[in-house]
Design an enzyme around this catalytic site. Sequence first.
Site, short mmCIF file in Angstrom:
data_model
loop_
_atom_site.label_atom_id
_atom_site.label_comp_id
_atom_site.label_asym_id
_atom_site.label_seq_id
_atom_site.Cartn_x
_atom_site.Cartn_y
_atom_site.Cartn_z
N HIS A 31 -2.44 6.96 -3.46
CA HIS A 31 -3.47 7.55 -2.61
C HIS A 31 -3.68 9.02 -2.97
CE1 HIS A 31 -2.50 4.42 0.77
NE2 HIS A 31 -2.99 3.88 -0.33
N SER B 270 -7.39 1.23 -2.05
CA SER B 270 -7.11 2.53 -1.45
C SER B 270 -7.18 3.67 -2.44
CB SER B 270 -5.73 2.50 -0.79
OG SER B 270 -5.61 1.42 0.09
#
Length: 244
Positions: A196, A130
């Site tokens: 993220h 991610s």
Amino acid sequence: MFPIRDHNPSGRTPYVTYALMAINVVVFLSYVGLFADDRALNRFFFDYAAIPARILSGDGFSTLVTSMFLHGGWLHLGGNMLFLYIFGDNVEDEMGHAPFLGFYLATGVAASAIHILSAPGSVVPVVGASGAIAGVMGAYLLLFPKARIDILLILIIIFRIFPIPAWIMLALWFGMQFIGGVGSDPNAGGVAYWAHAGGFVAGVILTVPLWLRLGGPAFWRRTDGHPPHPQARYASSRIPKVRR
């Protein structure tokens, strides 16, 4: 609500994007059987996942890379590969194959570093592509802010596909990560929101030199934020089709 495709066709085959997707899938299949044995799975993640407290103690630096190719389940893997498929080919097309690979690994390491700084004492293993994919999304935002992204909206029994500019979808996604990071305890496990957000910001920063070579603000004025080539067109359908 999640993206299923963009209207931004790639000018050349994205070999690195496809290779990264294949490696992630093959690696996951190599250990998916361990999910039936918690002890074996925890040992595997201890060896190859990024654990902030362990790394800050001076051990396990290689896990900053290996953790990028591990996932916590089928949905985790599938979601990440979908985002990489949608956004990776166009960024690779602009950067070139080898520079894109270096960019991907660099943003992944940067994302892990941001997570470690947010939870230095955590012993919870961190896995997933991610952070690196967030970097790819940051690059996409800088290069193609007005590229059209098809969003699949699901409201109980209503399924609808509609296009929105990339900057709206990516800004909403980044905002969700930032709010999630502020409102959660990074030491408690769950979603690594700061990884993220950090990967996304790193992606934008590392793409600035390429953006400047393309002309910087003049590139945006010349393209009006759209991809510098004709957009892909898809037949109208309520059933999502991911095609190039």
